[in-house]
Design an enzyme around this catalytic site. Structure first.
Site, PDB file in Angstrom:
ATOM      1  N   TYR A 198      47.557  37.080  46.962  1.00 50.37           N
ATOM      2  CA  TYR A 198      47.306  37.687  48.267  1.00 50.37           C
ATOM      3  C   TYR A 198      45.848  37.549  48.660  1.00 50.37           C
ATOM      4  CZ  TYR A 198      47.171  41.336  51.883  1.00 50.37           C
ATOM      5  OH  TYR A 198      47.005  42.024  53.045  1.00 50.37           O
ATOM      6  N   ASP A 298      45.285  31.902  37.799  1.00 45.51           N
ATOM      7  CA  ASP A 298      45.873  30.561  37.827  1.00 45.51           C
ATOM      8  C   ASP A 298      46.102  30.044  36.411  1.00 45.51           C
ATOM      9  OD1 ASP A 298      45.452  30.768  40.586  1.00 45.51           O
ATOM     10  OD2 ASP A 298      43.499  29.780  40.444  1.00 45.51           O
ATOM     11  N   ASP A 334      36.106  27.732  37.718  1.00 48.04           N
ATOM     12  CA  ASP A 334      37.523  28.084  37.813  1.00 48.04           C
ATOM     13  C   ASP A 334      38.350  27.510  36.667  1.00 48.04           C
ATOM     14  OD1 ASP A 334      36.645  29.036  40.283  1.00 48.04           O
ATOM     15  OD2 ASP A 334      38.450  28.406  41.318  1.00 48.04           O
TER      16      ASP A 334
END
Length: 385
Positions: A198, A298, A334
């Site tokens: 979200y 992720d 990331d």
């Protein structure tokens, strides 16, 4: 293989891969030192995108992964495709758009809390006292033009698993139409995985422009998927639902629902084929000396999907998710380098007591041996206080 030009359609689909991940990736700029974006003198360039992060994680874990998206015909798009392909991800179906740019964003270190993100970087003001500054320049990007006409369903369905996130439908009406097309139940549909992801800032922009309601769109999409990942905090922010049981009650349709509970761990609800009741499994997360919290969700999804592709029990899938997340949490960007399969399998096989004593710090995935000595060195055992 080089990316396809904008709008080009091929008749034949390449060989089926383990996972197809579809969604926008952007070039990210991270400050060279701590501080506010207003005060930082320089930035290091990297890449970021929920779906491509999952594809890279799976490729590094030994699976065949394909990333589908669109980028501009600019240097940023070239950099994105090159870096993602370098991890072993198939980028053959990435399209280049000569009229739209590749998205970029700037961020500081910190947690990207679902309720504290700034609005989009096109003239908006940041939310009050965010835990991290995140400034997006993605409105009108090449990826926002993804649509059923530009992304043929047979391409997206060219894997054993299709992984999607809730970011894509927030980009545009065309992207929402594509998501509904890809999650429709029809012959040939693979297992569809959906991570809620979200992003309040994106939905505020869409709703402000007369778009659909984010909570309603995300609930509908999640209910159409087979495997759903949702953060406990996300569910409360988007639907006002609190706790794993309440989240499962709101999402009874997916065969497997994984509720991520931050540092505490994760709970999986897996429907039994016989009576339709759920097997409920909770696995605590190991302790981690966090370098940067971005990318952990992720990575968790990649680890769980890896276990799913291997047919592992749900508890082991959760543990593989935790290990991949720990790899991401202990690097500044990331993408962390996951442990080798032998290393990960060794740790996943530990009994509950040993698993509960694990603690990971920077560099833990670089240690060489999956033997017991390796586990004792790489994952520090912390005695109960």
């Amino acid at each position: 293989m080089s990316p396809l030009p904008s709008g080009e359609v091929v008749d034949a689909v390449d060989a089926v891969v383990d996972v197809v991940c579809l969604g926008e990736s952007m070039v990210t700029f991270v400050p060279s030192r701590p501080g506010r974006l207003a005060d930082v003198p320089s930035f290091a360039r990297g890449i970021g995108g929920a779906e491509s992060n999952v594809a890279c994680g799976l490729a590094r874990a030994g699976h065949s992964a394909r990333w589908i998206s669109r980028v501009g015909t600019d240097g940023f798009g070239e950099h994105l495709v090159r870096e993602i392909a370098a991890t072993g991800v198939d980028t053959a179906y990435v399209q280049r758009d000569p009229r739209r740019p590749t998205g970029i964003y700037f961020r500081t270190a910190g947690e990207r809390a679902v309720g504290s993100e700034p609005v989009d970087g096109d003239g908006g003001e940041a939310a009050s006292e965010p835990l991290a500054e995140v400034l997006y320049y993605r409105a009108g990007s090449a990826a926002a033009a993804m649509s059923p006409a530009l992304i043929p369903r047979e391409r997206a369905w060219s894997g054993r698993v299709l992984h999607l996130t809730g970011i894509t439908p927030a980009l545009s009406g065309d992207c929402r139409a594509l998501m509904r097309e890809l999650t429709a139940r029809a012959p040939g549909r693979p297992l569809v995985s959906f991570d809620l992801n979200y992003r309040i800032s994106l939905w505020q922009r869409e709703e402000g422009a007369g778009g659909e309601s984010g909570p309603a769109v995300l609930l509908d999409l999640a209910r159409r998927c087979d495997l759903v990942f949702v953060g406990e905090d996300e569910a409360e922010a988007v639907w006002g639902v609190r706790g794993p049981e309440a989240i499962r009650a709101a999402l009874p349709e997916p065969e497997v629902l994984v509720v991520k509970q931050g540092g505490a761990g994760a709970t999986a609800y897996a429907r039994r084929p016989g009576d339709g009741a759920d097997d409920v499994t909770f696995e605590p997360a190991p302790r981690v000396d966090v370098v940067a919290p971005v990318g952990a969700g992720d990575a968790f999804a990649a680890g769980f999907l890896s276990g799913t592709l291997r047919g592992l029990p749900v508890a082991e899938r959760l543990r593989h998710g935790h290990l991949m997340a720990a790899a991401a949490l202990t690097v500044p960007g990331d993408l962390g380098t996951p442990p080798s399969r032998a290393h990960a399998d060794h740790l996943v096989a530990l009994d509950a007591t040993r698993w509960g004593t694990l603690r990971f710090g920077p560099g833990w995935t670089d240690l060489p041996s999956p033997a017991e000595k390796w586990a004792e060195t790489a994952a520090v055992e912390v005695p109960d206080s």
